[in-house]
Design an enzyme around this catalytic site. Structure first.
Site, mmCIF file in Angstrom:
data_model
loop_
_atom_site.group_PDB
_atom_site.id
_atom_site.type_symbol
_atom_site.label_atom_id
_atom_site.label_comp_id
_atom_site.label_asym_id
_atom_site.label_seq_id
_atom_site.Cartn_x
_atom_site.Cartn_y
_atom_site.Cartn_z
ATOM 1 N N LYS A 164 46.714 56.913 48.610
ATOM 2 C CA LYS A 164 46.397 55.680 49.417
ATOM 3 C C LYS A 164 47.522 55.067 49.843
ATOM 4 C CE LYS A 164 41.653 55.322 47.764
ATOM 5 N NZ LYS A 164 40.863 54.461 46.651
ATOM 6 N N SER B 167 36.007 52.315 45.725
ATOM 7 C CA SER B 167 37.157 51.654 45.763
ATOM 8 C C SER B 167 37.569 50.709 46.872
ATOM 9 C CB SER B 167 38.127 52.979 45.889
ATOM 10 O OG SER B 167 38.046 53.459 47.439
#
Length: 808
Positions: free
Chosen positions: A702, A659
Site C-alpha cells: 500500500k 483496512s
C-alpha cells in the site's frame, strides 16, 4: 492527543548486515542445510513415524512451498536406513483355484532368485523330459505294456475261435465288427444251403451261435477294462519317468528355499502339476524349413501359455534396498496405488493371468513409508477410498476397476490380498486438512497426527545462518555459482519482505530457491564467478517489472485523469484510501478515492458498496463500526440526526476488507466538521468502536503504491502515508522509499488513534474532552460535536412542526 513522530529511515527496513557472517561465500559453509523454524512440525513427524500402531499416519499441512515434502523426505531418509528391510512378495499360480493367485512372502532378495530358478527349471525340462521319454528303457517298457494288452485281447479271441471251430462255426472279422457263420467241410455255407438243412440242425447251429455271441460280448465288454488298465499302467510309467527326470531338479530348488515353508508347499504343487502335464515339455521345436508366420508363431505362443503357470510374478524385490523403503508417489491413480490386473488381446478376446498383475505404490512402500499429495489423490477417481480401505483392513487387495464397475465382461482374477504394514504421509494445505477432518468420518481415525508447518519463522542470528546454509545447499545441489555473503543478506531481507514482517522470515523455501536460480543466471550472464547482492537486487527488480503491467496501467490512468486521485489539494469529505490488488501470487497497492456526504437524517451511515452488493461482509462490518463510534462519542445524550453516505469512487469491482474503515471515518469527520483533508496524504488501517486504529495486511504494498504515484507526479516533501502503529514491525520497504524518507521527501506516520490521524490529515488539533464532556473550541471534535448538535436540534424542530401539523 500528541501527534506521533514520523518514522525514521531505519524503521522502514530491517537490514541484514553481511559482516555478521563468518563466511565469504556459501562455498565455505560446511554441513547440510538445517530445517529451521519448524520445530512443531518436526515433533509431530517424529511422533507419527515413531508410533507403530494403527491410524497413526501423518498429514503434513501448510502453504505450498514451505518445505513439507523436503522436510518429511529429509527425516525419513535419515530414519529409514536404520530400519529392517521388508520381505519380498510375489504371486504364483494357484493350482487348486486358478482365479485366485497365491501371494508368497520371501526374505529380501529371494523372490527374484525363485523366479530365476523356476524359469531355468522350465527351460531345462524341455530338454530333460524328451530325453527321458525317448530312452530305450522307456520304449521297451511301454512296448511291453502295449503288447501285453494286445496279447490278452488276441488270446481271448483265439480261444473263442477254437470253441466255434469245434462246433463247425467260424468267426469272421468284418469292417463292422465280428460275425459267426456255420461251415461245412471247411467252407462257410450260403443261405440257400443253410435253408436246406434239417430244422433240428438249424436250431442247434443257432443255439451255438447265440452262445458264441454271448462269449464274444463278454470278451468285448472286458476290452475297455483292459484298455483302462493298460492306460493306467502307461500313465503310471509316464509318472515314474517324468518324476525320475524332475525330482533331482526340484530337490536342487528345494534345498535353496528349505527354510521357507510356503515355497516348499508351492514347489510340491508345481512338481505334481508338471508330472501330470509332462506332455507340454515333449513338444518338438518347429523345423527350420517351416515358413515364418505360419503355425510356428502359434506353437511358440501355445508353449509359452502352457508353461506360464510355472513362472513367478515378482511384485516387490527388496534385495538391493538399504533399510525401509521411502516412496513418493507423484501420480496416485488407483491402479498406481493398489496395483492393477492388466489384460492382453488374444484372438479378439481380452485375457489375463497372474503374470499380468502389476504392483502399486502400496506394494513398493510396504514395510516402509509412502508420501502422497492429498489434493492429487482426491482428484483421482476411487483412489482416496482405495487408500482408506487398504489402511483400514491392513491389506492390499488388487481389484480390476473395469471388472468391478462392469466396464468389461471378461473373466478377471481375484489375487490373494497381501498384508499391509506402512506409514502414510499426506501433504496438503490447511484448508484441505480441515475439510477432510470435518466431513470425512474415516479421516481422523486413519490420520491421527497433524504436522502443521509454519508460514514463517523468527528472524535472528540462528535463522540467518540457516538461510545461508539453505542457499548454500541449493547452490551445491543444483550446481550453481557460490553466493557472496552480501547476496545471502539480500535474500534474507527479501525473506522478511515475503513474510510481511521485519522480525520474521518466510518459510516459502520454493520462492527462495527460485530467486537463487534467477540471481545465479544474472551473475552468469554478467560474467561473474560469484553471485553478488547486485545480482539478487537486479532479479527482484525484474520480478517486480514482470508483474507490474496492470499496476502501471492503473497509475497511467491516474496520471491522465481517467481515475481521479488528488495528491496536492485539500478537500472536505474526501480522502485517499489504500487498497491491495492480488493477481495470482503477485499483489500490489494502489490509492482509491473515498468520499463522504452528510445530511439531516435518522442516524444512518449508508455504505453505497453494500447497497449495490459490491461490498463484502467484512467491509460492511467496518462501516457499521463507524456508526457505533460516532454515536458513542458525539451522540451519547442526544440523537444522531444525520444521514451519511460513504463510497469508493470509480470502484467497478467488489470491495472487501476493513483496512479502509479508518479512512472512511476520517472522511466522515471531515464532511461533518467541514474541515478539509490534505490530499497529499493517504491512509490505511481499520478502526474499532473506541477509535483505536488496528493493524491491516499488505502495508508495504500500500505504501509503495501511493509512493509510486506521488513520485511520478513529483515529491515535494508534503506527501506521506498514515499507517497503524502496530504495522511498523511489518515494514520492509523498497530502497527508493527509504531514501526518499531520509531526504525528507516522503513521510510515514504510525497512528494508534483516530484523533492522531485526523490532526495529521487536517492540521487542526483533534481536541480532548474535559471532565464535563466539552471539547476545546476550534478543534475537530468540537466542530463535529457542534454540527451534530445543530442537526439534532433542527431534526427536533422539524419533528415538532410535524406534530403541530398533525394536531391541526
Amino acid at each position: 492527543m500528541p501527534v506521533p513522530e514520523k518514522l525514521r529511515p531505519e524503521q522502514l527496513f530491517n537490514r541484514c548486515d553481511p559482516a555478521g557472517f563468518a563466511f565469504s561465500t556459501t562455498a565455505d559453509l560446511e554441513g547440510q542445510a538445517e530445517i529451521a523454524g519448524q520445530q512443531r512440525a518436526l515433533q509431530a513427524i517424529r511422533l507419527g513415524m515413531g508410533i507403530r500402531r494403527d491410524g497413526f499416519n501423518l498429514f503434513a499441512l501448510g502453504p505450498p512451498g514451505t518445505g513439507k515434502e523436503s522436510t518429511v523426505l529429509h527425516f525419513l531418509n535419515a530414519t529409514a536406513p536404520k530400519e529392517a528391510r521388508p520381505d519380498d512378495w510375489c504371486y504364483v499360480y494357484n493350482f487348486d483355484k486358478p482365479r485366485n493367485p497365491k501371494a508368497l512372502r520371501l526374505p529380501p532378495g529371494k523372490a527374484c532368485r525363485l523366479s530365476d530358478e523356476m524359469d531355468h527349471l522350465v527351460e531345462t525340462l524341455f530338454s530333460v523330459m524328451p530325453a527321458a521319454f525317448s530312452s530305450e528303457e522307456y520304449q521297451s517298457r511301454e512296448k511291453e505294456i502295449s503288447e501285453s494288452y494286445h496279447e490278452k485281447q488276441g488270446s481271448a479271441i483265439e480261444l473263442l475261435e477254437q470253441d466255434a471251430k469245434e462246433h463247425e462255426i467260424t468267426l469272421i472279422r468284418t469292417p463292422g465288427g465280428f460275425a459267426f457263420a456255420p461251415v461245412r467241410k471247411g467252407k462257410v455255407i450260403d443261405s440257400d444251403e443253410y435253408m436246406r438243412l434239417k430244422p433240428e440242425e438249424r436250431v442247434k447251429i443257432e443255439q451255438e451261435i447265440g452262445r458264441l455271441r454271448d462269449s464274444l460280448q463278454s470278451i468285448m465288454s472286458q476290452i475297455p477294462k483292459w484298455q483302462r488298465e493298460t492306460a493306467d499302467r502307461i500313465k503310471e510309467l509316464n509318472r515314474e519317468v517324468s518324476a525320475f527326470a524332475l525330482k533331482p531338479l526340484m530337490e536342487e530348488i528345494r534345498a535353496k528355499f528349505r527354510e521357507i515353508e510356503a515355497v516348499l508347499h508351492y514347489l510340491d504343487a508345481v512338481e505334481n502339476d508338471m508330472i501330470e502335464n509332462f506332455v507340454q515339455f515333449l513338444e518338438k521345436e518347429s523345423s527350420d524349413e517351416e515358413p515364418p508366420g505360419s503355425l510356428q508363431l502359434f506353437r511358440t505362443a501355445g508353449r509359452k501359455r502352457s508353461t506360464n503357470r510355472y513362472r513367478v510374478n515378482v511384485m516387490i524385490d527388496n534385495g538391493q534396498l538399504d533399510g525401509a523403503p521411502v516412496i513418493l508417489e507423484d501420480k496416485p491413480a488407483t491402479q498406481n496405488l493398489v496395483g492393477d490386473i492388466e489384460h492382453a488381446a488374444q484372438l479378439g478376446t481380452l485375457v489375463t493371468d497372474f503374470t499380468l498383475i502389476k504392483p502399486g505404490a502400496l506394494h513398493r512402500s510396504n514395510g516402509g513409508y509412502l508420501i502422497l499429495d492429498a489434493r492429487r489423490i482426491l482428484l483421482e477417481p476411487f483412489a482416496w477410498e482405495a487408500l482408506k480401505k487398504a489402511l483400514r483392513t491392513r491389506q492390499i487387495r488388487i481389484e480390476s476397476l473395469a471388472q468391478l464397475y462392469s466396464l468389461v465382461s471378461t473373466i478377471s482374477l481375484e489375487p490373494e490380498p497381501i498384508p499391509l504394514d506402512l506409514k502414510v504421509v499426506l501433504l496438503g494445505e490447511r484448508r484441505l486438512y480441515y475439510l477432510l477432518s470435518t466431513y470425512d468420518p474415516d479421516f481422523n481415525e486413519l490420520f491421527k497426527i497433524a504436522a502443521d508447518f509454519e508460514n514463517d519463522m523468527e528472524r535472528n542470528a540462528e535463522t540467518h545462518l540457516a538461510y545461508a546454509r539453505l542457499v548454500g545447499s541449493i547452490a551445491a545441489r543444483d550446481k550453481l555459482l557460490p553466493f557472496e555473503r552480501g547476496a545471502v543478506a539480500r535474500i534474507i531481507e527479501h525473506g522478511s519482505r515475503m513474510a510481511g514482517d521485519a522480525t520474521r522470515l518466510t518459510s516459502n523455501l520454493q520462492a527462495i530457491r527460485d530467486l537463487a536460480h534467477e540471481a545465479e543466471y544474472h551473475a552468469t550472464q554478467s560474467g561473474r564467478q560469484q553471485v553478488s547482492a547486485d545480482n539478487v537486487e537486479a532479479m527482484l527488480e525484474a520480478q517486480r517489472y514482470r508483474a507490474s503491467r496492470i499496476q502501471e496501467r492503473l497509475r497511467d490512468s491516474m496520471m491522465q485523469g481517467s481515475i481521479l486521485i488528488d495528491t496536492s489539494s485539500e478537500q472536505i469529505g474526501q480522502i485517499n484510501g489504500l487498497s491491495v490488488y492480488s493477481l495470482g501470487e503477485e499483489s500490489f497497492g494502489s490509492p482509491s478515492r473515498i468520499t463522504a456526504r452528510v445530511r439531516l437524517g435518522k442516524g444512518e451511515v449508508i455504505d453505497i458498496e453494500r447497497e449495490v452488493e459490491m461490498g463484502g461482509p467484512i467491509h460492511s462490518k467496518g462501516v457499521m463500526i463507524l456508526s457505533g463510534f460516532l454515536g458513542s462519542r458525539y451522540a451519547a445524550e442526544q440523537p444522531l440526526s444525520l444521514s451519511a453516505t460513504l463510497v469508493f469512487e470509480q470502484s467497478y469491482g467488489g470491495v472487501e476488507g476493513d483496512s479502509a474503515s479508518s479512512a472512511e471515518l476520517y472522511a466522515l469527520l471531515s464532511a461533518i466538521s467541514g474541515i478539509p483533508i490534505r490530499q497529499c496524504l493517504a491512509v490505511t488501517g481499520s478502526v474499532n468502536q473506541h477509535g483505536q486504529v488496528q493493524a491491516i495486511g499488505g502495508v508495504n504494498e500500500k505504501i509503495e503504491g501511493f509512493f509510486d504515484l506521488c513520485n511520478k507526479r513529483g515529491l515535494d516533501g508534503r506527501h506521506g502515508v498514515l499507517i497503524p502503529a502496530s504495522n511498523v514491525r511489518n515494514l520492509m520497504l523498497r530502497k527508493d522509499i527509504v531514501e526518499a524518507v531520509q531526504a525528507g521527501q516522503f513521510s510515514i506516520w504510525p497512528v494508534t488513534h483516530i484523533d492522531e490521524g485526523i490532526e495529521i490529515l487536517t492540521g487542526v488539533p483533534a481536541g480532548e474532552a474535559d471532565q464535563t464532556g466539552a471539547w476545546p473550541a476550534g478543534t475537530v471534535n468540537a466542530k463535529v460535536f457542534e454540527r451534530l448538535r445543530a442537526m439534532a436540534e433542527k431534526q427536533k424542530s422539524f419533528n415538532g412542526d410535524a406534530d403541530d401539523e398533525t394536531e391541526k
